[in-house]
Design a protein around this motif. Structure first.
Motif, mmCIF file in Angstrom:
data_model
loop_
_atom_site.group_PDB
_atom_site.id
_atom_site.type_symbol
_atom_site.label_atom_id
_atom_site.label_comp_id
_atom_site.label_asym_id
_atom_site.label_seq_id
_atom_site.Cartn_x
_atom_site.Cartn_y
_atom_site.Cartn_z
ATOM 1 N N GLU A 72 0.775 -1.133 0.126
ATOM 2 C CA GLU A 72 -0.165 0.089 0.118
ATOM 3 C C GLU A 72 0.895 1.345 0.106
ATOM 4 O O GLU A 72 1.651 1.592 0.991
ATOM 5 N N CYS A 73 0.514 2.226 -0.934
ATOM 6 C CA CYS A 73 1.454 3.575 -0.978
ATOM 7 C C CYS A 73 0.359 4.389 -0.950
ATOM 8 O O CYS A 73 -0.234 4.596 -1.929
ATOM 9 N N PRO A 74 0.424 5.218 0.099
ATOM 10 C CA PRO A 74 -0.165 6.552 0.248
ATOM 11 C C PRO A 74 -0.338 7.332 -1.081
ATOM 12 O O PRO A 74 -1.148 8.095 -1.220
ATOM 13 N N ILE A 75 0.810 7.352 -1.745
ATOM 14 C CA ILE A 75 0.963 8.514 -2.798
ATOM 15 C C ILE A 75 -0.013 8.118 -3.772
ATOM 16 O O ILE A 75 -0.821 8.822 -4.553
ATOM 17 N N ILE A 76 0.440 6.525 -4.069
ATOM 18 C CA ILE A 76 -0.407 6.103 -5.242
ATOM 19 C C ILE A 76 -2.131 6.165 -5.144
ATOM 20 O O ILE A 76 -2.743 6.630 -5.981
ATOM 21 N N GLU A 77 -2.264 5.894 -3.840
ATOM 22 C CA GLU A 77 -3.562 5.848 -3.428
ATOM 23 C C GLU A 77 -4.190 7.488 -3.625
ATOM 24 O O GLU A 77 -5.384 7.504 -4.173
ATOM 25 N N ALA A 78 -3.605 8.249 -3.268
ATOM 26 C CA ALA A 78 -3.852 9.720 -3.239
ATOM 27 C C ALA A 78 -3.945 10.129 -4.742
ATOM 28 O O ALA A 78 -5.222 11.043 -5.279
ATOM 29 N N LEU A 79 -3.235 9.636 -5.636
ATOM 30 C CA LEU A 79 -3.214 9.966 -7.109
ATOM 31 C C LEU A 79 -4.634 9.324 -7.940
ATOM 32 O O LEU A 79 -5.142 10.013 -8.634
ATOM 33 N N PHE A 80 -4.712 8.175 -7.205
ATOM 34 C CA PHE A 80 -6.189 7.496 -7.699
ATOM 35 C C PHE A 80 -7.396 8.203 -7.114
ATOM 36 O O PHE A 80 -8.460 7.909 -7.700
ATOM 37 N N ASP A 81 -7.377 8.907 -6.073
ATOM 38 C CA ASP A 81 -8.414 9.424 -5.280
ATOM 39 C C ASP A 81 -9.086 10.586 -5.783
ATOM 40 O O ASP A 81 -8.466 11.658 -5.881
ATOM 41 N N PRO A 82 -10.292 10.694 -6.123
ATOM 42 C CA PRO A 82 -10.765 11.810 -7.179
ATOM 43 C C PRO A 82 -10.775 12.867 -6.151
ATOM 44 O O PRO A 82 -10.855 14.148 -6.401
ATOM 45 N N GLU A 83 -11.080 12.526 -4.863
ATOM 46 C CA GLU A 83 -11.237 13.731 -3.778
ATOM 47 C C GLU A 83 -9.886 14.411 -3.894
ATOM 48 O O GLU A 83 -9.559 15.828 -3.659
ATOM 49 N N THR A 84 -8.729 13.896 -3.831
ATOM 50 C CA THR A 84 -7.081 14.422 -3.658
ATOM 51 C C THR A 84 -7.080 15.108 -5.113
ATOM 52 O O THR A 84 -6.678 16.214 -4.893
ATOM 53 N N GLN A 85 -7.519 14.608 -5.924
ATOM 54 C CA GLN A 85 -7.336 15.295 -7.471
ATOM 55 C C GLN A 85 -7.867 16.663 -7.525
ATOM 56 O O GLN A 85 -7.315 17.580 -8.147
ATOM 57 N N SER A 86 -8.921 16.801 -6.810
ATOM 58 C CA SER A 86 -9.416 18.098 -7.048
ATOM 59 C C SER A 86 -8.903 19.262 -6.220
ATOM 60 O O SER A 86 -9.111 20.275 -6.265
ATOM 61 N N GLY A 87 -7.972 18.832 -5.424
ATOM 62 C CA GLY A 87 -7.299 19.580 -4.281
ATOM 63 C C GLY A 87 -6.221 20.371 -5.332
ATOM 64 O O GLY A 87 -5.416 21.154 -4.873
ATOM 65 N N VAL A 88 -5.836 19.836 -6.339
ATOM 66 C CA VAL A 88 -4.755 20.444 -7.412
ATOM 67 C C VAL A 88 -5.051 21.359 -8.399
ATOM 68 O O VAL A 88 -6.030 20.933 -8.934
#
Length: 142
Positions: free
Chosen positions: A126-142
């Motif tokens: 499990e990699c939190p960076i990869i998970e964050a890149l797949f997470d639509p919620e995280t992507q909207s923050g950029v």
């Protein structure tokens, strides 16, 4: 051809300005550079004025002016209709764009730093960076 008669082949223009030959051709194609005269053999022949223009374009690109901004500046110069106020307006709009890009880059830096801070750097799958890149919620923050 011009007042002092200097003539340059495209390779010489490239060497003097540091602008790639293909880029010079591209600038001609899109109208930033005028079409040069041609030799009997069909080679491009440039003059001092075109050399100066290419330096101008390179300098403008180096400080981030867009092709449309450069086109507007050159149009004023070409028509001898340039005013300091118009150049100021283009420049201040460009500065505003740069400031917005800096703001966006700082936001991007914060998001990436946060993502990296969440990483344990371990050997787990499990990699939190990869998970964050797949997470639509995280992507909207950029």
């Amino acid at each position: 051809m011009n007042s002092n008669g200097n003539v340059f082949a495209i390779g010489e223009m490239s060497r003097r300005t540091g602008v790639n030959v293909e880029t010079v051709r591209y600038y001609e194609k899109i109208g930033l550079m005028p079409k040069p005269n041609r030799s009997e053999g069909g080679n491009r022949l440039y003059n001092d004025e075109q050399l100066q223009r290419l330096f101008f374009i390179k300098r403008c690109r180096g400080i981030g002016f867009s092709q449309s901004e450069i086109r507007a500046l050159l149009a004023m110069v070409d028509h001898e209709d340039v005013t300091c106020a118009e150049v100021h307006s283009i420049t201040t709009a460009h500065v505003a764009d740069i400031r917005q890009k800096i703001k966006d880059l700082r936001k991007l830096e914060r998001v990436l730093t946060h993502m990296a801070d969440e990483c344990s750097r371990g050997d787990v799958p499990e990699c939190p960076i990869i998970e964050a890149l797949f997470d639509p919620e995280t992507q909207s923050g950029v």
